[in-house]
Motif scaffolding. Structure first.
Motif, mmCIF file in Angstrom:
data_model
loop_
_atom_site.group_PDB
_atom_site.id
_atom_site.type_symbol
_atom_site.label_atom_id
_atom_site.label_comp_id
_atom_site.label_asym_id
_atom_site.label_seq_id
_atom_site.Cartn_x
_atom_site.Cartn_y
_atom_site.Cartn_z
ATOM 1 N N GLU A 4 0.847 -1.195 0.000
ATOM 2 C CA GLU A 4 0.000 0.000 0.000
ATOM 3 C C GLU A 4 0.879 1.241 0.000
ATOM 4 O OE1 GLU A 4 -3.357 0.102 2.711
ATOM 5 O OE2 GLU A 4 -2.926 -1.987 3.212
ATOM 6 N N VAL A 5 0.445 2.233 -0.768
ATOM 7 C CA VAL A 5 1.150 3.509 -0.821
ATOM 8 C C VAL A 5 0.134 4.625 -0.626
ATOM 9 C CG1 VAL A 5 2.475 5.097 -2.278
ATOM 10 C CG2 VAL A 5 2.969 2.650 -2.347
ATOM 11 N N THR A 6 0.460 5.547 0.266
ATOM 12 C CA THR A 6 -0.333 6.755 0.454
ATOM 13 C C THR A 6 0.576 7.943 0.171
ATOM 14 O OG1 THR A 6 -1.704 5.705 2.132
ATOM 15 C CG2 THR A 6 -1.740 8.110 2.047
ATOM 16 N N ARG A 7 0.143 8.805 -0.729
ATOM 17 C CA ARG A 7 0.892 10.019 -1.057
ATOM 18 C C ARG A 7 0.059 11.204 -0.609
ATOM 19 N NH1 ARG A 7 1.348 11.299 -7.175
ATOM 20 N NH2 ARG A 7 -0.714 12.100 -6.746
ATOM 21 N N SER A 8 0.666 12.120 0.128
ATOM 22 C CA SER A 8 -0.056 13.300 0.581
ATOM 23 C C SER A 8 0.822 14.527 0.405
ATOM 24 C CB SER A 8 -0.481 13.151 2.050
ATOM 25 O OG SER A 8 0.655 12.964 2.863
ATOM 26 N N GLY A 9 0.173 15.685 0.459
ATOM 27 C CA GLY A 9 0.906 16.938 0.332
ATOM 28 C C GLY A 9 0.856 17.472 -1.082
ATOM 29 N N GLY A 10 1.972 18.048 -1.502
ATOM 30 C CA GLY A 10 2.020 18.672 -2.809
ATOM 31 C C GLY A 10 1.363 20.042 -2.768
ATOM 32 N N PHE A 11 1.354 20.710 -3.878
ATOM 33 C CA PHE A 11 0.816 22.065 -3.973
ATOM 34 C C PHE A 11 -0.651 22.132 -3.549
ATOM 35 C CE2 PHE A 11 -1.148 25.532 -6.424
ATOM 36 C CZ PHE A 11 -0.450 26.597 -5.872
ATOM 37 N N ALA A 12 -1.434 21.137 -3.984
ATOM 38 C CA ALA A 12 -2.871 21.150 -3.690
ATOM 39 C C ALA A 12 -3.211 20.472 -2.365
ATOM 40 C CB ALA A 12 -3.645 20.484 -4.822
ATOM 41 N N ASP A 51 5.725 22.173 -0.698
ATOM 42 C CA ASP A 51 4.925 21.678 -1.824
ATOM 43 C C ASP A 51 5.367 20.308 -2.323
ATOM 44 O OD1 ASP A 51 3.351 23.959 -1.749
ATOM 45 O OD2 ASP A 51 4.661 25.033 -3.126
ATOM 46 N N GLY A 52 6.167 19.596 -1.551
ATOM 47 C CA GLY A 52 6.593 18.250 -1.930
ATOM 48 C C GLY A 52 5.630 17.217 -1.371
ATOM 49 N N TYR A 53 5.804 16.008 -1.822
ATOM 50 C CA TYR A 53 4.945 14.915 -1.355
ATOM 51 C C TYR A 53 5.595 14.169 -0.198
ATOM 52 C CZ TYR A 53 2.097 15.357 -5.565
ATOM 53 O OH TYR A 53 1.271 15.813 -6.552
ATOM 54 N N SER A 54 4.751 13.628 0.665
ATOM 55 C CA SER A 54 5.145 12.691 1.701
ATOM 56 C C SER A 54 4.488 11.363 1.371
ATOM 57 C CB SER A 54 4.669 13.159 3.080
ATOM 58 O OG SER A 54 5.303 14.358 3.435
ATOM 59 N N TYR A 55 5.173 10.273 1.676
ATOM 60 C CA TYR A 55 4.687 8.946 1.326
ATOM 61 C C TYR A 55 4.702 8.039 2.552
ATOM 62 C CZ TYR A 55 5.911 10.594 -3.331
ATOM 63 O OH TYR A 55 6.007 11.334 -4.470
ATOM 64 N N THR A 56 3.720 7.154 2.607
ATOM 65 C CA THR A 56 3.713 6.056 3.551
ATOM 66 C C THR A 56 3.625 4.789 2.721
ATOM 67 O OG1 THR A 56 2.603 7.382 5.229
ATOM 68 C CG2 THR A 56 2.524 4.998 5.505
ATOM 69 N N ILE A 57 4.608 3.922 2.890
ATOM 70 C CA ILE A 57 4.636 2.644 2.178
ATOM 71 C C ILE A 57 4.455 1.556 3.222
ATOM 72 C CG2 ILE A 57 5.985 1.088 0.732
ATOM 73 C CD1 ILE A 57 7.635 3.574 -0.138
ATOM 74 N N THR A 58 3.428 0.728 3.034
ATOM 75 C CA THR A 58 3.169 -0.374 3.949
ATOM 76 C C THR A 58 3.231 -1.678 3.164
ATOM 77 O OG1 THR A 58 1.773 1.028 5.328
ATOM 78 C CG2 THR A 58 1.543 -1.362 5.609
ATOM 79 N N VAL A 59 4.060 -2.584 3.651
ATOM 80 C CA VAL A 59 4.204 -3.895 3.036
ATOM 81 C C VAL A 59 3.958 -4.930 4.124
ATOM 82 C CG1 VAL A 59 5.753 -5.456 1.823
ATOM 83 C CG2 VAL A 59 5.908 -2.986 1.420
ATOM 84 N N ALA A 61 3.400 -6.236 7.272
ATOM 85 C CA ALA A 61 3.400 -5.635 8.612
ATOM 86 C C ALA A 61 4.404 -4.496 8.767
ATOM 87 C CB ALA A 61 3.692 -6.703 9.657
ATOM 88 N N GLY A 62 5.169 -4.174 7.737
ATOM 89 C CA GLY A 62 6.178 -3.121 7.834
ATOM 90 C C GLY A 62 5.740 -1.835 7.175
ATOM 91 N N THR A 63 6.137 -0.709 7.762
ATOM 92 C CA THR A 63 5.773 0.600 7.225
ATOM 93 C C THR A 63 6.982 1.516 7.250
ATOM 94 O OG1 THR A 63 3.496 0.388 7.992
ATOM 95 C CG2 THR A 63 4.259 2.608 7.534
ATOM 96 N N VAL A 64 7.108 2.333 6.218
ATOM 97 C CA VAL A 64 8.156 3.344 6.154
ATOM 98 C C VAL A 64 7.515 4.657 5.702
ATOM 99 C CG1 VAL A 64 8.868 2.834 3.766
ATOM 100 C CG2 VAL A 64 10.497 3.848 5.352
ATOM 101 N N HIS A 65 8.010 5.768 6.249
ATOM 102 C CA HIS A 65 7.564 7.103 5.870
ATOM 103 C C HIS A 65 8.732 7.804 5.192
ATOM 104 C CE1 HIS A 65 3.997 6.572 8.361
ATOM 105 N NE2 HIS A 65 4.807 6.050 9.268
#
Length: 87
Positions: A4-12, A51-59, A61-65
């Protein structure tokens, strides 16, 4: 393996989430290797960028930001693949 990938942030300030199950994926072996590399500590400073993106990657049981400025090549490819194919 579920990625799973969640991308947040950016200009909008929008958030986008996608998931990919590799069980029947034709490139499952490559995706598994990318996922393991993506979760490995990178030693990056994880400083947010205006204005950059932040990501959460979940594989499983493991997660990285991470943020745009500190993505490893494996994280970048995994994010691109999951957000492009995941639903």
């Amino acid at each position: 393996m579920r990625i799973e990938v969640t991308r947040s942030g950016g200009f909008a300030g929008l958030t986008r989430h996608a998931a990919l199950n590799t069980a029947d994926h034709p490139d499952a072996g490559h995706l598994h290797a990318l996922a393991l590399d993506a979760l490995a500590p990178s030693g990056a400073n994880r400083q947010p960028h205006p204005d950059g993106y932040s990501y959460t990657i979940t594989v499983d049981a493991g997660t990285v930001h991470c943020t745009d400025g500190d993505l490893t090549p494996a994280q970048r490819e995994l994010i691109r693949t999951v957000l492009g194919e995941g639903g």
